[in-house]
Design an enzyme around this catalytic site. Structure first.
Site, PDB file in Angstrom:
ATOM      1  N   PHE A   1       9.922   8.931   2.470  1.00 14.23           N
ATOM      2  CA  PHE A   1       8.971   8.617   3.716  1.00 14.23           C
ATOM      3  C   PHE A   1       9.253   7.826   4.890  1.00 14.23           C
ATOM      4  CE2 PHE A   1      10.136   5.221   1.760  1.00 14.23           C
ATOM      5  CZ  PHE A   1       9.627   3.403   2.197  1.00 14.23           C
TER       6      PHE A   1
ATOM      7  N   ARG B   1      16.305  -1.878   2.741  1.00 14.61           N
ATOM      8  CA  ARG B   1      15.591  -2.307   1.212  1.00 14.61           C
ATOM      9  C   ARG B   1      16.698  -3.086  -0.075  1.00 14.61           C
ATOM     10  NH1 ARG B   1      12.482   0.961   1.210  1.00 14.61           N
ATOM     11  NH2 ARG B   1      10.728  -0.362   3.085  1.00 14.61           N
TER      12      ARG B   1
ATOM     13  N   ASP C   1       7.792  -6.599   3.979  1.00 14.34           N
ATOM     14  CA  ASP C   1       8.173  -5.636   5.576  1.00 14.34           C
ATOM     15  C   ASP C   1       9.299  -4.942   6.332  1.00 14.34           C
ATOM     16  OD1 ASP C   1       5.445  -5.276   7.141  1.00 14.34           O
ATOM     17  OD2 ASP C   1       6.707  -7.184   8.923  1.00 14.34           O
ATOM     18  N   SER C   2       9.274  -3.195   6.797  1.00 16.67           N
ATOM     19  CA  SER C   2      10.523  -3.103   7.357  1.00 16.67           C
ATOM     20  C   SER C   2       9.865  -3.064   7.981  1.00 16.67           C
ATOM     21  CB  SER C   2      10.644  -1.745   6.568  1.00 16.67           C
ATOM     22  OG  SER C   2      10.943  -2.363   5.286  1.00 16.67           O
TER      23      SER C   2
ATOM     24  N   SER D   1       0.948  -0.965   0.102  1.00 21.41           N
ATOM     25  CA  SER D   1       0.232   0.138  -0.089  1.00 21.41           C
ATOM     26  C   SER D   1       0.771   1.706  -0.069  1.00 21.41           C
ATOM     27  CB  SER D   1      -0.497  -0.477   1.278  1.00 21.41           C
ATOM     28  OG  SER D   1      -0.380  -0.043   3.037  1.00 21.41           O
TER      29      SER D   1
HETATM   30  P1  ITT Z   1       3.143  -2.293   3.534  1.00 21.91           P
HETATM   31  O1  ITT Z   1       3.048  -2.958   4.590  1.00 21.91           O
HETATM   32  O2  ITT Z   1       1.121  -1.937   2.961  1.00 21.91           O
HETATM   33  O3  ITT Z   1       3.313  -2.878   2.345  1.00 21.91           O
HETATM   34  P2  ITT Z   1       3.802  -0.361   5.104  1.00 21.91           P
HETATM   35  O4  ITT Z   1       4.117   0.820   5.007  1.00 21.91           O
HETATM   36  O5  ITT Z   1       2.373  -0.841   6.082  1.00 21.91           O
HETATM   37  O6  ITT Z   1       3.453  -0.773   3.964  1.00 21.91           O
HETATM   38  P3  ITT Z   1       5.760  -2.017   6.393  1.00 21.91           P
HETATM   39  O7  ITT Z   1       5.208  -2.464   7.614  1.00 21.91           O
HETATM   40  O8  ITT Z   1       7.054  -2.688   5.762  1.00 21.91           O
HETATM   41  O9  ITT Z   1       5.026  -0.554   5.462  1.00 21.91           O
HETATM   42  O10 ITT Z   1       6.204  -0.126   6.852  1.00 21.91           O
HETATM   43  C1  ITT Z   1       6.754   0.155   8.175  1.00 21.91           C
HETATM   44  C2  ITT Z   1       7.073   2.113   8.879  1.00 21.91           C
HETATM   45  O11 ITT Z   1       8.356   1.704   8.540  1.00 21.91           O
HETATM   46  C3  ITT Z   1       5.942   2.121   7.457  1.00 21.91           C
HETATM   47  O12 ITT Z   1       5.213   3.724   8.600  1.00 21.91           O
HETATM   48  C4  ITT Z   1       6.702   2.520   6.352  1.00 21.91           C
HETATM   49  O13 ITT Z   1       6.460   3.937   6.532  1.00 21.91           O
HETATM   50  C5  ITT Z   1       8.323   2.854   7.676  1.00 21.91           C
HETATM   51  N1  ITT Z   1       8.863   2.744   6.394  1.00 21.91           N
HETATM   52  C6  ITT Z   1       9.455   1.573   5.906  1.00 21.91           C
HETATM   53  N2  ITT Z   1      10.228   1.861   5.498  1.00 21.91           N
HETATM   54  C7  ITT Z   1      10.940   2.960   5.108  1.00 21.91           C
HETATM   55  C8  ITT Z   1      11.946   3.539   4.430  1.00 21.91           C
HETATM   56  O14 ITT Z   1      12.892   2.945   3.570  1.00 21.91           O
HETATM   57  N3  ITT Z   1      12.383   4.513   5.125  1.00 21.91           N
HETATM   58  C9  ITT Z   1      11.764   5.339   5.722  1.00 21.91           C
HETATM   59  N4  ITT Z   1      10.113   4.551   6.545  1.00 21.91           N
HETATM   60  C10 ITT Z   1       9.635   3.730   6.218  1.00 21.91           C
HETATM   61 NA    NA Z   2       2.903  -3.436   6.374  1.00 20.72          NA
END
Ligand code: ITT
Ligand code: NA
Length: 179
Positions: free
Chosen positions: A138, A164, A63-64, A8
């Site tokens: 972001f 990533r 998932d991050s 998303s």
């Molecule tokens: P999806 O699960 O739909 O892929 P999400 O935004 O929920 O989207 P995550 O659970 O992976 O994605 O991300 C966890 C949070 O960390 C979320 O608020 C992201 O905006 C943030 N995030 C993830 N990768 C990031 C990055 O490279 N730099 C900064 N913030 C990041």
């Molecule tokens: Na997520």
């Protein structure tokens, strides 16, 4: 070759697309919001998400999470919820007066061909900035620093060092070899 990315988050997609180009992989975006299962590790959450998503394989998700040492790994698996609720300002407030700024960003990619799930992980060490800086990127990018610059100050250079990028290079080279 092409591969579909279900997320998303447009920022995550754009970075994956950019990284994929270096490996000759065309990343397609399937924008879909899915209910994220709770779990104690990013890998667990990623595997569960793959099982729960109602889409035709092959596809991948990612998932991050941001793990802050002085906060015992918080927000970690709760990074998405914490970003939506207290955000960067809230994290900076929690970190007020704390000298140990060490943090790491972790990325777990889960890919399924409909039979098996493959997992690829990447991480980057950094620090929580004293204040938000930069306009690019972001999420937590304005408060996560590597070598003195926040990800939001780096622009596309983030893609050379990020969690990533490190997970994606393992995934894309595996993918290129498997087909
Ligand atoms: P999806 O699960 O739909 O892929 P999400 O935004 O929920 O989207 P995550 O659970 O992976 O994605 O991300 C966890 C949070 O960390 C979320 O608020 C992201 O905006 C943030 N995030 C993830 N990768 C990031 C990055 O490279 N730099 C900064 N913030 C990041
Ligand atoms: Na997520």
């Amino acid at each position: 070759m092409r591969v579909r990315f279900i997320t998303s988050n447009k920022g995550k997609f754009e970075e994956m697309k950019h990284i994929g180009e270096k490996y000759g992989i065309d990343v397609e975006w399937a924008s879909m919001e899915y209910l994220e299962p709770q779990g104690s590790s990013l890998e667990f959450v990623a595997r569960k998400s793959i099982e729960m998503i109602d889409a035709k394989p092959p596809f991948f998700i990612e998932d991050s999470g941001l793990f802050i040492e002085a906060l015992n790994g918080f927000p970690g698996v709760y990074s998405s919820y914490v970003f939506k609720t207290i955000g960067n300002e809230g994290i900076l407030r929690l970190m007020e007066g704390i000298e140990n700024r060490k943090a790491r960003f972790v990325c777990v990619i889960a890919y399924t061909d409909g039979v098996e799930t493959q997992i690829f992980t990447g991480e980057v060490e950094g620090e929580i900035a004293r204040e938000a800086r930069g306009d690019a990127g972001f999420g937590y990018d304005p408060i996560f620093e590597v070598s003195g610059r926040t990800f939001a100050e780096m622009g596309n250079e983030k893609n050379a060092v990020s969690h990533r990028r490190r997970a994606a290079e393992k995934f894309f080279s595996w993918l290129a070899k498997s087909f």
